[in-house]
Write an enzyme that holds these catalytic residues in place. Structure first.
Site, PDB file in Angstrom:
ATOM      1  N   THR A 158       5.052  -9.580   1.309  1.00  0.00           N
ATOM      2  CA  THR A 158       4.702  -9.412   2.723  1.00  0.00           C
ATOM      3  C   THR A 158       3.947 -10.641   3.172  1.00  0.00           C
ATOM      4  O   THR A 158       3.047 -11.118   2.457  1.00  0.00           O
ATOM      5  CB  THR A 158       3.847  -8.161   3.019  1.00  0.00           C
ATOM      6  OG1 THR A 158       3.328  -8.280   4.354  1.00  0.00           O
ATOM      7  CG2 THR A 158       2.664  -7.977   2.096  1.00  0.00           C
ATOM      8  N   GLY A 165       6.868  -3.862   0.569  1.00  0.00           N
ATOM      9  CA  GLY A 165       5.445  -3.886   0.927  1.00  0.00           C
ATOM     10  C   GLY A 165       4.841  -2.511   0.724  1.00  0.00           C
ATOM     11  O   GLY A 165       5.457  -1.637   0.111  1.00  0.00           O
ATOM     12  N   ASP A 166       3.634  -2.325   1.260  1.00  0.00           N
ATOM     13  CA  ASP A 166       2.944  -1.064   0.982  1.00  0.00           C
ATOM     14  C   ASP A 166       3.702   0.152   1.531  1.00  0.00           C
ATOM     15  O   ASP A 166       3.696   1.217   0.913  1.00  0.00           O
ATOM     16  CB  ASP A 166       1.507  -1.104   1.509  1.00  0.00           C
ATOM     17  CG  ASP A 166       1.473  -1.276   2.999  1.00  0.00           C
ATOM     18  OD1 ASP A 166       2.150  -2.190   3.489  1.00  0.00           O
ATOM     19  OD2 ASP A 166       0.802  -0.478   3.672  1.00  0.00           O
ATOM     20  N   GLY A 223       9.842  -5.406   6.278  1.00  0.00           N
ATOM     21  CA  GLY A 223      10.025  -6.690   6.969  1.00  0.00           C
ATOM     22  C   GLY A 223      10.414  -7.798   6.004  1.00  0.00           C
ATOM     23  O   GLY A 223       9.926  -7.842   4.875  1.00  0.00           O
ATOM     24  N   ASP A 283      -1.335  -8.185   2.162  1.00  0.00           N
ATOM     25  CA  ASP A 283      -2.377  -7.148   2.110  1.00  0.00           C
ATOM     26  C   ASP A 283      -2.036  -6.029   1.113  1.00  0.00           C
ATOM     27  O   ASP A 283      -2.237  -4.853   1.410  1.00  0.00           O
ATOM     28  CB  ASP A 283      -2.609  -6.561   3.509  1.00  0.00           C
ATOM     29  CG  ASP A 283      -1.340  -5.979   4.115  1.00  0.00           C
ATOM     30  OD1 ASP A 283      -0.256  -6.159   3.524  1.00  0.00           O
ATOM     31  OD2 ASP A 283      -1.437  -5.335   5.168  1.00  0.00           O
ATOM     32  N   ARG A 314      19.788 -12.882 -12.224  1.00  0.00           N
ATOM     33  CA  ARG A 314      20.072 -13.779 -13.360  1.00  0.00           C
ATOM     34  C   ARG A 314      19.416 -13.272 -14.644  1.00  0.00           C
ATOM     35  O   ARG A 314      20.008 -13.318 -15.722  1.00  0.00           O
ATOM     36  CB  ARG A 314      19.568 -15.197 -13.036  1.00  0.00           C
ATOM     37  CG  ARG A 314      20.340 -15.873 -11.898  1.00  0.00           C
ATOM     38  CD  ARG A 314      21.389 -16.836 -12.420  1.00  0.00           C
ATOM     39  NE  ARG A 314      22.327 -17.214 -11.380  1.00  0.00           N
ATOM     40  CZ  ARG A 314      22.270 -18.337 -10.675  1.00  0.00           C
ATOM     41  NH1 ARG A 314      21.301 -19.203 -10.880  1.00  0.00           N
ATOM     42  NH2 ARG A 314      23.198 -18.602  -9.776  1.00  0.00           N
ATOM     43  N   ASP A 319       1.848 -10.584   5.296  1.00  0.00           N
ATOM     44  CA  ASP A 319       0.480 -10.120   5.603  1.00  0.00           C
ATOM     45  C   ASP A 319      -0.451 -10.244   4.395  1.00  0.00           C
ATOM     46  O   ASP A 319      -1.672 -10.227   4.548  1.00  0.00           O
ATOM     47  CB  ASP A 319       0.494  -8.653   6.056  1.00  0.00           C
ATOM     48  CG  ASP A 319       1.429  -8.415   7.227  1.00  0.00           C
ATOM     49  OD1 ASP A 319       1.750  -9.384   7.933  1.00  0.00           O
ATOM     50  OD2 ASP A 319       1.857  -7.261   7.426  1.00  0.00           O
ATOM     51  N   ARG A 352      13.427  -0.701   7.843  1.00  0.00           N
ATOM     52  CA  ARG A 352      12.286   0.215   7.715  1.00  0.00           C
ATOM     53  C   ARG A 352      12.901   1.581   8.000  1.00  0.00           C
ATOM     54  O   ARG A 352      13.146   1.930   9.151  1.00  0.00           O
ATOM     55  CB  ARG A 352      11.209  -0.108   8.749  1.00  0.00           C
ATOM     56  CG  ARG A 352      10.649  -1.538   8.677  1.00  0.00           C
ATOM     57  CD  ARG A 352       9.407  -1.639   9.546  1.00  0.00           C
ATOM     58  NE  ARG A 352       9.065  -2.994   9.934  1.00  0.00           N
ATOM     59  CZ  ARG A 352       8.296  -3.814   9.215  1.00  0.00           C
ATOM     60  NH1 ARG A 352       7.833  -3.422   8.056  1.00  0.00           N
ATOM     61  NH2 ARG A 352       7.990  -5.020   9.663  1.00  0.00           N
ATOM     62  N   ARG A 408      -0.271  -7.747  11.077  1.00  0.00           N
ATOM     63  CA  ARG A 408      -0.536  -6.325  11.357  1.00  0.00           C
ATOM     64  C   ARG A 408      -2.043  -6.105  11.430  1.00  0.00           C
ATOM     65  O   ARG A 408      -2.700  -6.782  12.193  1.00  0.00           O
ATOM     66  CB  ARG A 408       0.128  -5.450  10.297  1.00  0.00           C
ATOM     67  CG  ARG A 408       0.702  -4.211  10.928  1.00  0.00           C
ATOM     68  CD  ARG A 408       1.519  -3.347  10.036  1.00  0.00           C
ATOM     69  NE  ARG A 408       1.885  -3.893   8.757  1.00  0.00           N
ATOM     70  CZ  ARG A 408       2.368  -3.170   7.765  1.00  0.00           C
ATOM     71  NH1 ARG A 408       2.527  -1.874   7.935  1.00  0.00           N
ATOM     72  NH2 ARG A 408       2.709  -3.728   6.633  1.00  0.00           N
ATOM     73  N   VAL A 466      15.922 -11.812 -10.321  1.00  0.00           N
ATOM     74  CA  VAL A 466      16.194 -10.470 -10.857  1.00  0.00           C
ATOM     75  C   VAL A 466      17.613 -10.413 -11.422  1.00  0.00           C
ATOM     76  O   VAL A 466      17.839  -9.987 -12.564  1.00  0.00           O
ATOM     77  CB  VAL A 466      16.013  -9.399  -9.746  1.00  0.00           C
ATOM     78  CG1 VAL A 466      16.596  -8.062 -10.170  1.00  0.00           C
ATOM     79  CG2 VAL A 466      14.540  -9.242  -9.387  1.00  0.00           C
TER      80      VAL A 466
HETATM   81  O1  F6P Z   1       4.410  -6.740   7.896  1.00  0.00           O
HETATM   82  C1  F6P Z   1       4.986  -7.937   8.302  1.00  0.00           C
HETATM   83  C2  F6P Z   1       4.960  -8.041   9.808  1.00  0.00           C
HETATM   84  O2  F6P Z   1       5.559  -9.272  10.175  1.00  0.00           O
HETATM   85  C3  F6P Z   1       3.588  -7.907  10.452  1.00  0.00           C
HETATM   86  O3  F6P Z   1       2.821  -9.064  10.351  1.00  0.00           O
HETATM   87  C4  F6P Z   1       3.967  -7.539  11.852  1.00  0.00           C
HETATM   88  O4  F6P Z   1       2.947  -6.827  12.499  1.00  0.00           O
HETATM   89  C5  F6P Z   1       5.175  -6.658  11.642  1.00  0.00           C
HETATM   90  O5  F6P Z   1       5.720  -7.001  10.382  1.00  0.00           O
HETATM   91  C6  F6P Z   1       6.241  -6.804  12.697  1.00  0.00           C
HETATM   92  O6  F6P Z   1       7.280  -5.937  12.383  1.00  0.00           O
HETATM   93  P1  F6P Z   1       8.693  -5.935  13.108  1.00  0.00           P
HETATM   94  O7  F6P Z   1       9.464  -7.118  12.659  1.00  0.00           O
HETATM   95  O8  F6P Z   1       9.317  -4.658  12.689  1.00  0.00           O
HETATM   96  O9  F6P Z   1       8.397  -6.017  14.574  1.00  0.00           O
END
Ligand code: F6P
Length: 317
Positions: free
Chosen positions: A120, A96-97, A5, A124, A19, A122, A66, A166, A17
């Protein structure tokens, strides 16, 4: 490469990165559309000018995805062949993770080298206090709560505001605290229905003229619509509004903090490559850059400790 995302600050990071790489006489290409672009060989040449005037832009000039194909062995083999063909020595993966999980699997199967940069909204990701995008998303959510508060206050209403994250409560907790919410529901704690009722009744009884409940999308209460339905049941004479903030939290011009963090991470990632580091993620701890092997990177959740609970109870009382 940007993967997963989007988050505010990706372009500032790409700029740093590119530059830094050029300054150090490294050749650099952009991989477009995340791992999907790696599989299909979607590369673009980058130079100092391709990253001009982007530090202030949300989204990512490299696009993102993704990738489902990258989750398959076949997809990863195709990606490896493209890396070899393009003579790529290392990939700076701003992700992200989920992206780091993909990179970990990839490095076990093929001889590839990554430097991970955590982003992210999030927030996390383990081994960093903060990820690119969180600060901006937090401010976006806080500003939205401030605006909803105006209407709530003027019309003496209750509002339930749902924020992203999330299964993480960082945005809910941060925006709720900064926005002066009366209650904050996060996945890291079990929502206590009785407690929520009490908080709202107590607020109303002491003549508060608006009540705002912030709920994280991943909270087990089932989201803002469900919470609003429950609140209506025990406060039937009140207007209970719902506002689901959704993707507005992902976009927009990055805050100063995100631009600075993204710049430090981008600069530091190339520095790490030059020092010979491989398959590590850059992170920020106590205002200092440090590196953790990708192998150790996992999801990380908001630590709800008794101090935090005491503070929230005191401030919302
Ligand atoms: O991980 C970032 C995030 O925005 C979350 O907070 C959310 O649940 C998810 O991605 C939404 O993903 P998408 O844009 O694929 O619907």
């Amino acid at each position: 490469m940007t993967s997963g995302g989007d988050a505010p600050g990706l372009n500032a990071c790409i700029r740093a990165v590119v530059r830094t790489a050029i300054f150090n006489k490294l050749k650099i290409v952009g991989i477009q559309h995340g791992f999907e672009g790696l599989i299909s060989g979607d590369f673009i040449p980058m130079n100092a000018n391709t990253v001009s005037n982007i530090i202030q832009l949300g989204g990512t000039i490299l696009k993102s995805s993704r990738s489902e194909r990258f989750k398959t062995k076949k997809g990863r083999l195709m990606a490896y062949k493209k890396i070899k063909k393009e003579n790529i020595d290392a990939i700076i993966l701003i992700g992200g993770d989920g992206s780091f999980e993909g990179a970990k699997t990839f490095t076990k199967e093929h001889n590839v080298s990554f430097i991970g940069i955590p982003k992210t909204i999030d927030n996390d990701i383990f081994a960093t206090d903060v990820c690119i995008g969180y600060d901006t998303a937090l401010n976006t959510a806080m500003q939205a709560i401030d605006k909803i508060r105006d209407t709530a206050q003027s019309h003496e209403r209750i509002f339930v505001v749902e924020v992203m994250g999330r299964d993480s409560g960082y945005i809910a907790y941060g925006a709720g605290l900064a926005g002066g919410a009366e209650a904050i529901l996060v996945p890291e704690t079990k929502a206590d229905d009785k407690n929520l009722k009490e908080v709202l009744r107590h607020g109303w009884n002491r003549n508060k003229s608006s009540l705002i409940i912030v709920v994280a999308e991943g909270d087990e209460s089932g989201g803002a619509l469900k919470v609003a339905d429950d609140v209506k049941k025990y406060m039937p004479s009140h207007y209970v509004g719902v506002c689901i903030l959704g993707h507005i939290q992902r976009g927009g011009s990055p805050s100063a903090a995100d631009r600075i963090l993204a710049s430090k991470f981008g600069y530091g990632a190339i520095g790490a490559l030059l020092e010979g580091k491989s398959n590590v993620m850059i992170g920020m701890r106590k205002n200092d850059i440090y590196f953790t092997p990708l192998e150790q990177i996992k999801r990380h959740h908001l630590d709800i400790n008794q101090n935090l609970i005491n503070m929230m109870t005191t401030l919302t009382s």
